[in-house]
Design a protein around this motif. Structure first.
Motif, PDB file in Angstrom:
ATOM      1  N   ARG A 189      87.787  -7.347  17.206  1.00  0.00           N
ATOM      2  CA  ARG A 189      87.896  -7.493  18.655  1.00  0.00           C
ATOM      3  C   ARG A 189      88.576  -8.808  19.059  1.00  0.00           C
ATOM      4  NH1 ARG A 189      81.948  -5.587  20.803  1.00  0.00           N
ATOM      5  NH2 ARG A 189      81.246  -6.677  18.944  1.00  0.00           N
ATOM      6  N   SER A 201      77.303  -5.461  14.882  1.00  0.00           N
ATOM      7  CA  SER A 201      76.692  -6.504  15.704  1.00  0.00           C
ATOM      8  C   SER A 201      75.185  -6.523  15.474  1.00  0.00           C
ATOM      9  CB  SER A 201      77.000  -6.283  17.183  1.00  0.00           C
ATOM     10  OG  SER A 201      76.456  -5.054  17.634  1.00  0.00           O
ATOM     11  N   ASP A 254      88.425  -2.694  20.241  1.00  0.00           N
ATOM     12  CA  ASP A 254      86.979  -2.577  20.433  1.00  0.00           C
ATOM     13  C   ASP A 254      86.564  -1.197  19.956  1.00  0.00           C
ATOM     14  OD1 ASP A 254      84.366  -2.389  21.243  1.00  0.00           O
ATOM     15  OD2 ASP A 254      84.735  -2.949  23.330  1.00  0.00           O
ATOM     16  N   GLY A 278      89.790   2.106  21.610  1.00  0.00           N
ATOM     17  CA  GLY A 278      89.874   1.213  20.466  1.00  0.00           C
ATOM     18  C   GLY A 278      90.036   1.972  19.167  1.00  0.00           C
ATOM     19  N   SER A 320      83.841   0.237  19.883  1.00  0.00           N
ATOM     20  CA  SER A 320      82.802   0.939  20.641  1.00  0.00           C
ATOM     21  C   SER A 320      83.411   1.889  21.670  1.00  0.00           C
ATOM     22  CB  SER A 320      81.877  -0.058  21.348  1.00  0.00           C
ATOM     23  OG  SER A 320      82.574  -0.765  22.363  1.00  0.00           O
ATOM     24  N   THR A 321      84.732   1.840  21.814  1.00  0.00           N
ATOM     25  CA  THR A 321      85.416   2.682  22.795  1.00  0.00           C
ATOM     26  C   THR A 321      86.339   3.680  22.107  1.00  0.00           C
ATOM     27  OG1 THR A 321      87.360   1.234  23.039  1.00  0.00           O
ATOM     28  CG2 THR A 321      85.412   0.734  24.393  1.00  0.00           C
ATOM     29  N   PHE A 377      78.830   1.465  18.916  1.00  0.00           N
ATOM     30  CA  PHE A 377      79.634   0.523  18.143  1.00  0.00           C
ATOM     31  C   PHE A 377      79.232   0.487  16.679  1.00  0.00           C
ATOM     32  CE2 PHE A 377      80.280  -4.150  16.988  1.00  0.00           C
ATOM     33  CZ  PHE A 377      81.599  -3.969  16.600  1.00  0.00           C
TER      34      PHE A 377
END
Length: 269
Positions: free
Chosen positions: A50, A111, A77, A83, A79-80, A134
């Motif tokens: 990221r 994370s 990203d 991404g 988590s999207t 994510f």
């Protein structure tokens, strides 16, 4: 940057496409620097994270040190959906894919999540779903999509690595999200190993690393015993340098003798 003995050829991972998520710092960055000299000329290293600035810096270092290696960085990203599609687009456009000897997918992105709360404090589905999007969903969907992008053919070895944790097999109070996510990922990749015997799969737990995550663990953990446990580990010198653990994973990949789907801890080797 780590280097081998001058004049001595290091064991090689062959001409490979290696996709590494969470590559910009900590364990991921160390791993990228150690993988690069083991990839033969014509290989491609795709770095995903990221943090665009840290990713660009790593790409520059690798390009400067390894002229025969194609390095592509993808700020994304995971988590999207957007991404994930950015990464898949970069993978599908890799040069010389038909001549590759090996595909290596390393799922390192992750994370810690909220560690100040106890189990009964998680009452918001949106909060929980965001964490798993994510840390679990993206690893599943990205790995599956990359494997599909490389059809099976003679001479192509596929390896999938999940960066796991002791938390995948041992519960820690106030670490509900992190432990559950790591356990889910381990099981997910064990199933891949069963379904696809031609794909080499390993869940590697890198041990207690001296990273920002460990700093959060010893300052933000909601349970005082857990917080003190990580503080004691830091003060006693029990934390590992990222490059030491990353080197063990590289050796694991080079030797390639593990049981597919196994959970292997740093201290097991």
């Amino acid at each position: 940057m780590e280097a081998g003995v001058p004049g001595k050829r290091q064991p090689s991972l062959g001409k490979a496409a290696c996709i590494l998520t969470g590559a910009s710092r900590g364990f991921g960055r160390s791993l990228a620097l150690l993988l690069a000299p083991r990839l033969e000329a014509g290989s491609v290293l795709v770095l995903v994270a990221r943090s665009q600035g840290a990713l660009a810096e790593l790409e520059t270092d690798l390009r400067r040190g390894f002229s025969g290696l194609e390095v592509n960085s993808v700020p994304a990203d995971l988590s999207t959906e957007e991404g994930m599609q950015l990464v898949l687009g970069a993978v599908r456009e890799l040069p010389g894919a038909a001549d590759l000897e090996r595909l290596i997918i390393i799922n390192n992105a992750g994370s810690l999540g909220e560690i100040s709360k106890s189990f009964v404090d998680f009452t918001s589905p949106a909060e929980v779903n965001s964490y798993f999007a994510f840390n679990v969903t993206s690893a599943l969907c990205l790995t599956s999509s990359i494997l599909k992008a490389f059809p099976e053919r003679p001479g192509l070895c596929k390896t999938v690595v999940n960066i796991s944790s002791l938390c995948a097999v041992k519960p820690f109070k106030s670490w509900t999200l992190y432990c559950t996510g790591k356990a889910a990922r381990d099981m997910m990749f064990q199933i891949l190993a069963l379904e696809k015997p031609d794909v080499r799969v390993v869940n590697y737990a890198p041990g207690p690393l001296d990273t920002e995550m460990q700093q959060l663990a010893r300052t933000k953990s909601g349970d005082p015993e857990v917080r003190q446990q990580f503080l004691d580990m830091k003060q006693s010198g029990g934390l590992l340098d990222c490059s030491i653990s990353a080197q063990k994973l590289v050796n694991l990949l080079l030797e390639d003798t593990f049981d597919s789907g196994a959970h292997i801890d740093f201290y097991d080797i």
